[in-house]
Design a protein around this motif. Sequence first.
Motif, PDB file in Angstrom:
ATOM      1  N   ARG A  38       0.806  -1.229   0.000  1.00  7.90           N
ATOM      2  CA  ARG A  38       0.000   0.000   0.000  1.00  7.90           C
ATOM      3  C   ARG A  38       0.833   1.270   0.000  1.00  7.90           C
ATOM      4  NH1 ARG A  38      -3.191  -3.759   2.390  1.00  7.90           N
ATOM      5  NH2 ARG A  38      -5.317  -3.829   1.577  1.00  7.90           N
ATOM      6  N   GLU A  91     -14.856   5.560  -0.164  1.00 12.42           N
ATOM      7  CA  GLU A  91     -14.227   4.885   0.983  1.00 12.42           C
ATOM      8  C   GLU A  91     -14.600   5.542   2.310  1.00 12.42           C
ATOM      9  OE1 GLU A  91     -12.853   2.103   0.783  1.00 12.42           O
ATOM     10  OE2 GLU A  91     -12.336   1.950  -1.330  1.00 12.42           O
ATOM     11  N   PHE A  94     -17.743   4.174   3.224  1.00 13.96           N
ATOM     12  CA  PHE A  94     -17.558   2.769   3.611  1.00 13.96           C
ATOM     13  C   PHE A  94     -17.070   2.662   5.050  1.00 13.96           C
ATOM     14  CE2 PHE A  94     -14.776  -0.947   4.061  1.00 13.96           C
ATOM     15  CZ  PHE A  94     -15.540  -1.974   3.527  1.00 13.96           C
ATOM     16  N   TYR A  95     -16.018   3.447   5.360  1.00 16.15           N
ATOM     17  CA  TYR A  95     -15.412   3.320   6.692  1.00 16.15           C
ATOM     18  C   TYR A  95     -16.195   4.044   7.781  1.00 16.15           C
ATOM     19  CZ  TYR A  95     -11.311   0.987   4.784  1.00 16.15           C
ATOM     20  OH  TYR A  95     -10.481   0.075   4.192  1.00 16.15           O
ATOM     21  N   TRP A 103     -17.382  -6.357   8.916  1.00 19.29           N
ATOM     22  CA  TRP A 103     -16.465  -6.172   7.788  1.00 19.29           C
ATOM     23  C   TRP A 103     -15.309  -5.270   8.213  1.00 19.29           C
ATOM     24  CZ3 TRP A 103     -18.316  -4.839   2.053  1.00 19.29           C
ATOM     25  CH2 TRP A 103     -17.232  -5.014   1.198  1.00 19.29           C
ATOM     26  N   LEU A 107     -11.147  -6.137   8.588  1.00 17.08           N
ATOM     27  CA  LEU A 107     -10.089  -5.392   7.893  1.00 17.08           C
ATOM     28  C   LEU A 107      -9.074  -4.781   8.848  1.00 17.08           C
ATOM     29  CD1 LEU A 107     -12.167  -3.441   5.212  1.00 17.08           C
ATOM     30  CD2 LEU A 107     -10.682  -5.413   4.846  1.00 17.08           C
ATOM     31  N   LEU A 110      -5.363  -5.234   8.711  1.00 16.03           N
ATOM     32  CA  LEU A 110      -4.666  -4.790   7.491  1.00 16.03           C
ATOM     33  C   LEU A 110      -4.334  -3.300   7.550  1.00 16.03           C
ATOM     34  CD1 LEU A 110      -6.760  -6.671   4.767  1.00 16.03           C
ATOM     35  CD2 LEU A 110      -4.597  -7.383   5.815  1.00 16.03           C
ATOM     36  N   THR A 112      -6.160  -0.699   6.878  1.00 18.38           N
ATOM     37  CA  THR A 112      -6.662   0.145   5.776  1.00 18.38           C
ATOM     38  C   THR A 112      -7.598   1.223   6.317  1.00 18.38           C
ATOM     39  OG1 THR A 112      -8.521  -1.366   5.400  1.00 18.38           O
ATOM     40  CG2 THR A 112      -6.546  -1.726   4.088  1.00 18.38           C
ATOM     41  N   ASP A 113      -7.669   2.335   5.585  1.00 15.50           N
ATOM     42  CA  ASP A 113      -8.647   3.373   5.917  1.00 15.50           C
ATOM     43  C   ASP A 113      -9.052   4.085   4.631  1.00 15.50           C
ATOM     44  OD1 ASP A 113      -6.650   5.186   5.284  1.00 15.50           O
ATOM     45  OD2 ASP A 113      -6.061   5.496   7.363  1.00 15.50           O
ATOM     46  N   LYS A 116      -6.286   7.195   0.338  1.00 17.07           N
ATOM     47  CA  LYS A 116      -5.728   6.388  -0.750  1.00 17.07           C
ATOM     48  C   LYS A 116      -4.673   7.161  -1.550  1.00 17.07           C
ATOM     49  CE  LYS A 116      -8.679   3.219   0.440  1.00 17.07           C
ATOM     50  NZ  LYS A 116      -8.194   2.114   1.278  1.00 17.07           N
ATOM     51  N   HIS A 172      -7.374  -2.795  -5.605  1.00 17.07           N
ATOM     52  CA  HIS A 172      -8.180  -1.800  -4.913  1.00 17.07           C
ATOM     53  C   HIS A 172      -9.597  -1.818  -5.471  1.00 17.07           C
ATOM     54  CE1 HIS A 172      -9.355   1.678  -2.768  1.00 17.07           C
ATOM     55  NE2 HIS A 172      -9.412   2.474  -3.826  1.00 17.07           N
ATOM     56  N   THR A 173     -10.569  -1.902  -4.551  1.00 19.29           N
ATOM     57  CA  THR A 173     -11.961  -2.033  -4.987  1.00 19.29           C
ATOM     58  C   THR A 173     -12.861  -1.036  -4.261  1.00 19.29           C
ATOM     59  OG1 THR A 173     -12.195  -3.762  -3.313  1.00 19.29           O
ATOM     60  CG2 THR A 173     -11.841  -4.493  -5.572  1.00 19.29           C
ATOM     61  N   PRO A 174     -12.758   0.252  -4.634  1.00 18.74           N
ATOM     62  CA  PRO A 174     -13.728   1.178  -4.041  1.00 18.74           C
ATOM     63  C   PRO A 174     -15.120   0.725  -4.447  1.00 18.74           C
ATOM     64  CG  PRO A 174     -12.619   2.205  -5.917  1.00 18.74           C
ATOM     65  CD  PRO A 174     -11.938   0.895  -5.660  1.00 18.74           C
TER      66      PRO A 174
HETATM   67  N1  IYR Z   1     -12.227  -1.140  -0.450  1.00 18.39           N
HETATM   68  C1  IYR Z   1     -11.830  -0.741   0.873  1.00 18.39           C
HETATM   69  C2  IYR Z   1     -12.013  -1.813   1.891  1.00 18.39           C
HETATM   70  C3  IYR Z   1     -11.246  -3.076   1.752  1.00 18.39           C
HETATM   71  C4  IYR Z   1     -11.930  -4.243   1.598  1.00 18.39           C
HETATM   72  C5  IYR Z   1     -11.267  -5.449   1.568  1.00 18.39           C
HETATM   73  I1  IYR Z   1     -12.345  -7.143   1.454  1.00 18.39           I
HETATM   74  C6  IYR Z   1      -9.860  -5.494   1.683  1.00 18.39           C
HETATM   75  O1  IYR Z   1      -9.190  -6.713   1.664  1.00 18.39           O
HETATM   76  C7  IYR Z   1      -9.168  -4.315   1.843  1.00 18.39           C
HETATM   77  C8  IYR Z   1      -9.865  -3.085   1.873  1.00 18.39           C
HETATM   78  C9  IYR Z   1     -10.403  -0.202   0.837  1.00 18.39           C
HETATM   79  O2  IYR Z   1      -9.740  -0.289  -0.198  1.00 18.39           O
HETATM   80  O3  IYR Z   1      -9.936   0.344   1.823  1.00 18.39           O
END
Ligand code: IYR
Length: 223
Positions: A38, A91, A94-95, A103, A107, A110, A112-113, A116, A172-174
């Motif tokens: 990342r 995002e 989402f968060y 969910w 995460l 990992l 993540t927040d 990006k 990356h999957t927004p």
């Molecule tokens: N798309 C969000 C959340 C996300 C979802 C999964 I499942 C991941 O493995 C990592 C992130 C993001 O990119 O932060």
Amino acid sequence: MPRAEFVPLSTYRELPEEEMRRSAHAFLETMRRRRTVREFSDRPVPRGVVEDCLLAAGTAPNGANRQPWRFVVISDPAIKAKIRTEAEIEEKEFYSGKAPPEWIEALEHLGTDEHKPFLERAPWLIAIFAESYEVLADGTKAKNYYVTESVGIATGMLITALHHAGLVTLTHTPSPMKFLNGLLGRPSNERPFLILVVGYPDEGATVPDITKKPIEDIAIFVE
Ligand code: IYR
């Protein structure tokens, strides 16, 4: 569609068993070095390398050989900035409430927040689209088959090819990603599948300390 002509399988190469074992194991070691990253460097990556990796992805097995993938390959800083802005809007939602708590919890490890920065900093973004159907020259629709499976396989091969070339990636999957159609001028028969961030890792990049499941947990042999 006319029946295909058949030609001899001239590209196949059998390995002696010892070499087969060595080769399989060496490839496993190569793949074990792949990590999702990342923190990207802004060092440029030659376009030719990306093109070869895309052509490797394009060899993927797929439904009826319709090859229902489209790769939009972006280095333009203005487009990258727009993608970052749109992705961060999604995002943030989402968060901060849209994603179910379990969910978010899944995460947590990992780290993540909604921020990006890599979407602007990495030299290449590859927006991968799945072509649900093809629009023929006369305007009629030709159905594609096993589109998600096909694009998933091609994406895996792309990630593998980029890793093999000494680069790192981030899938990356927004969600939702519909904004990509408008931003990149793609037609409505193409569904955004994911954004692959491609480049070199930043100096001092870190990754989460995670492991992959052992063979007993991922495979069931029926012999
Ligand atoms: N798309 C969000 C959340 C996300 C979802 C999964 I499942 C991941 O493995 C990592 C992130 C993001 O990119 O932060």
